[in-house]
Every structure is written in C-alpha cells, then in structure tokens.
Design a protein around this motif. Structure first.
Motif, PDB file in Angstrom:
ATOM      1  N   VAL A  32       6.775  12.851   9.324  1.00 39.76           N
ATOM      2  CA  VAL A  32       5.781  11.784   9.465  1.00 39.76           C
ATOM      3  C   VAL A  32       5.955  10.752   8.354  1.00 39.76           C
ATOM      4  N   ALA A  33       6.160  11.235   7.136  1.00 38.05           N
ATOM      5  CA  ALA A  33       6.350  10.334   5.996  1.00 38.05           C
ATOM      6  C   ALA A  33       7.594   9.464   6.195  1.00 38.05           C
ATOM      7  N   ALA A  34       8.691  10.074   6.655  1.00 40.75           N
ATOM      8  CA  ALA A  34       9.945   9.336   6.862  1.00 40.75           C
ATOM      9  C   ALA A  34       9.784   8.272   7.943  1.00 40.75           C
ATOM     10  N   THR A  35       9.111   8.618   9.030  1.00 32.84           N
ATOM     11  CA  THR A  35       8.893   7.658  10.114  1.00 32.84           C
ATOM     12  C   THR A  35       8.019   6.507   9.649  1.00 32.84           C
ATOM     13  N   HIS A  36       7.013   6.819   8.839  1.00 31.58           N
ATOM     14  CA  HIS A  36       6.157   5.752   8.306  1.00 31.58           C
ATOM     15  C   HIS A  36       6.949   4.832   7.382  1.00 31.58           C
ATOM     16  N   VAL A  37       7.823   5.394   6.561  1.00 31.12           N
ATOM     17  CA  VAL A  37       8.662   4.583   5.683  1.00 31.12           C
ATOM     18  C   VAL A  37       9.512   3.616   6.516  1.00 31.12           C
ATOM     19  N   ALA A  38      10.159   4.139   7.559  1.00 35.99           N
ATOM     20  CA  ALA A  38      11.049   3.318   8.394  1.00 35.99           C
ATOM     21  C   ALA A  38      10.276   2.229   9.128  1.00 35.99           C
ATOM     22  N   THR A  39       9.120   2.567   9.689  1.00 36.30           N
ATOM     23  CA  THR A  39       8.358   1.580  10.455  1.00 36.30           C
ATOM     24  C   THR A  39       7.674   0.553   9.547  1.00 36.30           C
ATOM     25  N   THR A  40       7.405   0.919   8.303  1.00 31.81           N
ATOM     26  CA  THR A  40       6.879  -0.043   7.336  1.00 31.81           C
ATOM     27  C   THR A  40       7.927  -1.116   7.039  1.00 31.81           C
ATOM     28  N   ILE A  41       9.173  -0.679   6.850  1.00 37.85           N
ATOM     29  CA  ILE A  41      10.286  -1.618   6.655  1.00 37.85           C
ATOM     30  C   ILE A  41      10.475  -2.464   7.912  1.00 37.85           C
ATOM     31  N   ASP A  98       0.834  -1.207   0.000  1.00 33.03           N
ATOM     32  CA  ASP A  98       0.000   0.000   0.000  1.00 33.03           C
ATOM     33  C   ASP A  98       0.867   1.254   0.000  1.00 33.03           C
ATOM     34  N   SER A  99       1.872   1.271   0.881  1.00 24.93           N
ATOM     35  CA  SER A  99       2.738   2.443   1.012  1.00 24.93           C
ATOM     36  C   SER A  99       3.542   2.690  -0.258  1.00 24.93           C
ATOM     37  N   TYR A 100       3.979   1.608  -0.909  1.00 24.14           N
ATOM     38  CA  TYR A 100       4.769   1.744  -2.138  1.00 24.14           C
ATOM     39  C   TYR A 100       3.957   2.440  -3.233  1.00 24.14           C
ATOM     40  N   PHE A 101       2.730   1.987  -3.441  1.00 28.16           N
ATOM     41  CA  PHE A 101       1.914   2.587  -4.498  1.00 28.16           C
ATOM     42  C   PHE A 101       1.390   3.965  -4.087  1.00 28.16           C
ATOM     43  N   ILE A 102       1.033   4.113  -2.811  1.00 26.60           N
ATOM     44  CA  ILE A 102       0.543   5.405  -2.337  1.00 26.60           C
ATOM     45  C   ILE A 102       1.635   6.463  -2.417  1.00 26.60           C
ATOM     46  N   ALA A 103       2.892   6.041  -2.222  1.00 26.76           N
ATOM     47  CA  ALA A 103       4.012   6.986  -2.297  1.00 26.76           C
ATOM     48  C   ALA A 103       4.094   7.667  -3.659  1.00 26.76           C
ATOM     49  N   LYS A 104       3.567   7.029  -4.693  1.00 23.17           N
ATOM     50  CA  LYS A 104       3.584   7.607  -6.037  1.00 23.17           C
ATOM     51  C   LYS A 104       2.559   8.730  -6.183  1.00 23.17           C
ATOM     52  N   LEU A 105       1.650   8.823  -5.197  1.00 19.38           N
ATOM     53  CA  LEU A 105       0.638   9.880  -5.239  1.00 19.38           C
ATOM     54  C   LEU A 105       1.151  11.186  -4.647  1.00 19.38           C
ATOM     55  N   GLY A 106       2.047  11.107  -3.650  1.00 21.70           N
ATOM     56  CA  GLY A 106       2.586  12.328  -3.044  1.00 21.70           C
ATOM     57  C   GLY A 106       2.928  12.179  -1.582  1.00 21.70           C
ATOM     58  N   THR A 107       3.637  13.170  -1.042  1.00 26.48           N
ATOM     59  CA  THR A 107       4.076  13.143   0.356  1.00 26.48           C
ATOM     60  C   THR A 107       2.900  13.206   1.323  1.00 26.48           C
ATOM     61  N   ASN A 108       1.880  14.007   1.007  1.00 27.72           N
ATOM     62  CA  ASN A 108       0.713  14.105   1.895  1.00 27.72           C
ATOM     63  C   ASN A 108       0.017  12.752   2.037  1.00 27.72           C
ATOM     64  N   GLU A 109      -0.040  12.001   0.943  1.00 26.19           N
ATOM     65  CA  GLU A 109      -0.662  10.687   0.989  1.00 26.19           C
ATOM     66  C   GLU A 109       0.159   9.709   1.836  1.00 26.19           C
ATOM     67  N   VAL A 110       1.477   9.783   1.727  1.00 22.94           N
ATOM     68  CA  VAL A 110       2.331   8.921   2.556  1.00 22.94           C
ATOM     69  C   VAL A 110       2.147   9.266   4.032  1.00 22.94           C
ATOM     70  N   ALA A 111       2.105  10.564   4.327  1.00 18.97           N
ATOM     71  CA  ALA A 111       1.890  10.998   5.712  1.00 18.97           C
ATOM     72  C   ALA A 111       0.527  10.523   6.213  1.00 18.97           C
ATOM     73  N   GLU A 147      -4.611  20.082   7.660  1.00 18.16           N
ATOM     74  CA  GLU A 147      -5.675  20.236   6.667  1.00 18.16           C
ATOM     75  C   GLU A 147      -5.318  19.647   5.305  1.00 18.16           C
ATOM     76  N   HIS A 148      -4.042  19.418   5.056  1.00 22.04           N
ATOM     77  CA  HIS A 148      -3.625  18.806   3.793  1.00 22.04           C
ATOM     78  C   HIS A 148      -3.691  17.281   3.852  1.00 22.04           C
ATOM     79  N   VAL A 149      -3.563  16.721   5.034  1.00 21.74           N
ATOM     80  CA  VAL A 149      -3.503  15.270   5.210  1.00 21.74           C
ATOM     81  C   VAL A 149      -4.849  14.688   5.615  1.00 21.74           C
ATOM     82  N   LEU A 150      -5.617  15.421   6.421  1.00 23.72           N
ATOM     83  CA  LEU A 150      -6.868  14.901   6.978  1.00 23.72           C
ATOM     84  C   LEU A 150      -7.874  14.440   5.923  1.00 23.72           C
ATOM     85  N   PRO A 151      -8.043  15.142   4.793  1.00 20.34           N
ATOM     86  CA  PRO A 151      -8.996  14.641   3.788  1.00 20.34           C
ATOM     87  C   PRO A 151      -8.636  13.243   3.270  1.00 20.34           C
TER      88      PRO A 151
END
Length: 456
Positions: free
Chosen positions: A283-292, A46-59, A135-139
């Motif tokens: 937030v995005a970086a921490t999610h990347v690390a914890t996903t691994i 999920d994170s790999y494909f979502i990462a292609k959408l943008g940083t807000n989506e990863v966060a 407000e950029h991430v919540l939606p």
C-alpha cells in the motif's frame, strides 16, 4: 439618480470567441499549470513529511488520499457543471443570468458541504475498514479524517468558485491562490507534524491541520473575489427564487460530470483494497508511485480545466472551426507531453521512488509502477480533456461512458485478474492498457460529436 436607475456593475470576463486559439489556451493554462502544480504538491509534501513518521503512516495516507479524492471529484463535477452553463451564458452576454447562477452555486455548495461532513463523521471506521486498513493503520486514518471533515466547504467552494472564474475566461487568480496555498501548506506541515519552533507536535494529525488552515484561506479569498472583483454574487430575492432552476441547469452537467470523476477515485479505493492484500508495504509503495503520478499529470489537469470554458463560449457563439482547432491542438500537446513525461520518469524512477521510504521492497514495487503506467499518460491526458469537452458541449454522458470503460470495464477487472494470478508488477501494466484504449475511444468520439453538431 435612484437606486433602481444606477448602472449595474458588469461581470469581469474575457471573450474566448475571438483571437488566436492557442494564445487563449496558453494564457488560461499557464496560471492553472502553476497553481495545479502547487495544489498537487499538497499530497506530495504531506507524504514526504509523513514518510518520516513510519510505514504505517504512509499506508494510512494511501487510504486517506483515495477517500479525499472521492470528495474532490464531487467538487470537480460540480465545477464542470458551473463552468459549462456559465461559459454558454458568458458567450451569449447574459450577465444577469451569470450572477444568479453563480450565487445559487454558492448556496448549493454550502448545503452539499454540510451533508458531506455529517456523512463522513458517521462512516470513518466502516469505510476504511472495508478498504483494507488494518488495526495498525486505522487509528492514523481516523486521526486525519476527524480533522479533514471540518473542511469540505473550504475545499468545494474554491473549486466551484474557480469554475465560475474559468467560465468567464480568467484563471489567473485561481492559479495564484493555489500557488500561495501550496507554499503555506509546505511551511505548516513540518511545523505542525514535528512541533518545530514552538508549534505543537501533532504528528500525523499535523498534516490535516495544515491543509485545513490553508484551505480556509483559499475559501476566504475566493469568496471575496467573486463578490468584489467579479461582481457575480447577488443574494437578492429574485436570485433566491431561481435557485431550483439554477440547480437544474448545473446538475444537468454536474451530476454526470461528478459521476465521470467520482468513479475514478472509487475504483482507486477498490484497487488499493486489492493491493492491501499484499501488505502494508505494498500500500505504501502504491501510494508513493501514485503521488509522483499526480505531479506528473498536472499539465493534463490544467489543459482539461481550460478547454471547457473555451469550447463552451465558442459553442455559445456557434464557432465550430475554433472548437475543431482546439481539439487538434490539445490532442497533439497531450501525446507530445505524455511521451516526454514517460521518458523522464523511466530515467529517474529509482531516485523518485526512494524519496519517501528506503525499504527495498517499497522502492522496487513503486519502480514497477513508474516504469509501465506513464507510457499511457499521453492518451490518458486526451481522456481528461475529452471529458471536459463533452461537459462544455452540454453532453456529459459520453464522458461518463469513456471513464466507465476505462476504470470499471477495463482497469478494475484486468487489475484484479492480473494481481490474483501474476502479481502486482503485471497488474500495473493493465492500468496502462486501460488508459490507452480509453484515449483512442475518447478522441474518435469527440471528433464525431463535434462534426454532427457542426452539420446539425
């Protein structure tokens, strides 16, 4: 021959009180390793494909994954309660009680799942706002969770049903099912996220729909197998009348086990809110690390899943020498595998961190996590298995205490202080310290507890 006189179908089970200890552990662990590796890949893919959408989506995925893990932890706790009680019954050969307890587990799961769905829909905005979603991430968070809250039953029942199977000494079906589900999720993700081959382009919501569909398939297969293969479902009046008694037995271990598991994602949610003060990229970086990290810990999750039924059955048969051997073997494995994983991640951290996003600040912070936290994975693996062992002994409170010490009394305050005065790179070190201390405490505690039971 009348209906009453017809021979009863036997429940399908494996005797874990005889034969080589390591062979039983390996036989049960291998399907779980394959299955859990695949299951853990849900978030990775999920994170790999979502990462292609943008940083807000990863966060957004960083916030979502913490909340989803809270509900998963409830399911894990209930599964531990079911496994503990059923393993004792299987060890003593009481098949009628096995059926009653397994059936009532499904009823309890349905009720709990409905409650989670209702609560979830009512609290999406306030909870994620409190966690630090801007407000950029919540939606994006709202978009995902509106779909995910359709699925608690399809998430929790396969886990509690899997707990029934593990208690009977069988992990093969659950492992295979998790593997198939992971492949299905990986195939559906790009189709639904990007709208490939005529599928609708759903963006971030596509990942949620992919998970919902694959979870439903797992739910249907598990329900079918419990009824027709394992013969443990029986909605008779006698079974329904024992619902309260079954619930009491399950929750004796299930509530503390849920507490043991749920405090981990709760603290993770608080930690991500601390990280959020450093910005969306942090937030995005921490999610990347914890996903691994989740993928790296899969062998420890697998080990903790199989030690419970093994110890439970041998406790029912009063075979403490086999329990001692299990503790020793698991501890040696955790330390050896933890060392290997730490070295492997240290050597590949730059490559791993760059799999999701290419921003230098995200890669650098993810690397900082991956260089220091994996050092403690061996002792953290011992914590996981020790908690499962305590649950199987019918003594869940030490597991609650060990996990509380690790995350509430060590990790959370140390992480906050370090992040406040020294930055996130230093704060990550406190996670490693907390894991190591808890691992030592857990090992000494389980050895002492088993020794006392042996001589009681």
């Amino acid at each position: 021959m009348s209906e009453v006189e017809k021979p009863k179908k036997k429940t399908r089970s494996f005797d874990l009180t005889k034969g080589a200890v390591h062979k039983h552990l390996i036989r049960m662990a291998l399907p779980m390793i394959i299955g859990l590796s695949a299951s853990m890949s849900f978030t990775f893919v999920d994170s790999y494909f979502i990462a292609k959408l943008g940083t807000n989506e990863v966060a957004a995925m960083g916030f979502v994954s913490r909340m989803v893990m809270i509900y998963f932890s409830v399911a894990i706790g209930l599964s531990a309660g079911v496994t503990s009680v059923l393993a004792h019954l299987a060890g003593s050969g009481d098949q009628d009680e096995v059926k009653k307890l397994a059936t009532n587990t499904l009823i309890m799961t349905a009720i709990l799942s409905l409650a989670i769905s209702i609560f979830g829909y009512l609290t999406i905005d306030p909870i994620f706002t409190a966690m630090g979603a801007n407000e950029h991430v919540l939606p994006h968070v709202r978009e995902y969770m509106m779909i995910w809250y359709l699925s608690p039953l399809f998430v929790i029942l396969p886990m509690t049903g899997g707990g029934v199977m593990r208690a009977l000494g069988d992990t093969k079906l659950q492992g295979n099912l998790m593997l198939v589900s992971a492949f299905a999720n990986a195939a559906l993700d790009p189709l639904l996220i990007f709208g490939l081959y005529g599928f609708p382009e759903l963006g971030f919501a596509g990942a949620a729909w992919a998970s919902l569909i694959t979870r439903f398939i797992s739910f249907a297969v598990i329900l079918y197998a419990l009824h027709y293969q394992y013969n443990v479902i029986c909605f008779s009046k006698e079974t329904i009348n024992t619902f309260a008694a079954s619930l009491k037995k399950i929750l004796h271990v299930g509530i503390p086990a849920t507490g043991t598991n749920i405090i981990i994602p709760i603290v993770a949610a608080i930690v991500i809110s601390i990280v959020a003060r450093y910005g969306t990229e942090a937030v995005a970086a921490t999610h990347v690390a914890t996903t691994i990290e989740m993928i790296s810990l899969v062998l420890f999750f697998s080990t903790s899943a199989v030690v419970g039924p093994f110890i439970g059955q041998n406790l029912g048969a009063r075979k403490f020498d086999r329990i001692d051997e299990c503790i020793k073997s698991v501890s040696i494995f955790c330390m050896a595998w933890g060392l290997f994983v730490a070295i492997a991640i240290a050597l590949t951290a730059p490559t791993l961190a760059g799999l999701f996003r290419k921003e230098p600040e995200i890669i650098a912070l993810a690397q900082s996590y991956l260089y220091v936290v994996p050092i403690s994975y061996g002792l953290y693996g011992i914590v996981m298995s020790v908690n499962a062992m305590f649950n199987s002994l019918g003594k869940p409170m030490p597991g609650v205490a060990i996990s509380s010490i690790r995350v509430f009394f060590l990790q959370l305050p140390l992480f906050y202080i370090a992040s406040e005065f020294y930055g996130l790179e230093i704060a990550f070190i406190t996670i490693s310290i907390s894991n190591a201390i808890a691992g030592v405490i857990g090992y000494l505690w389980i050895k002492d507890t088993v020794n006392k039971l042996k001589h009681a």
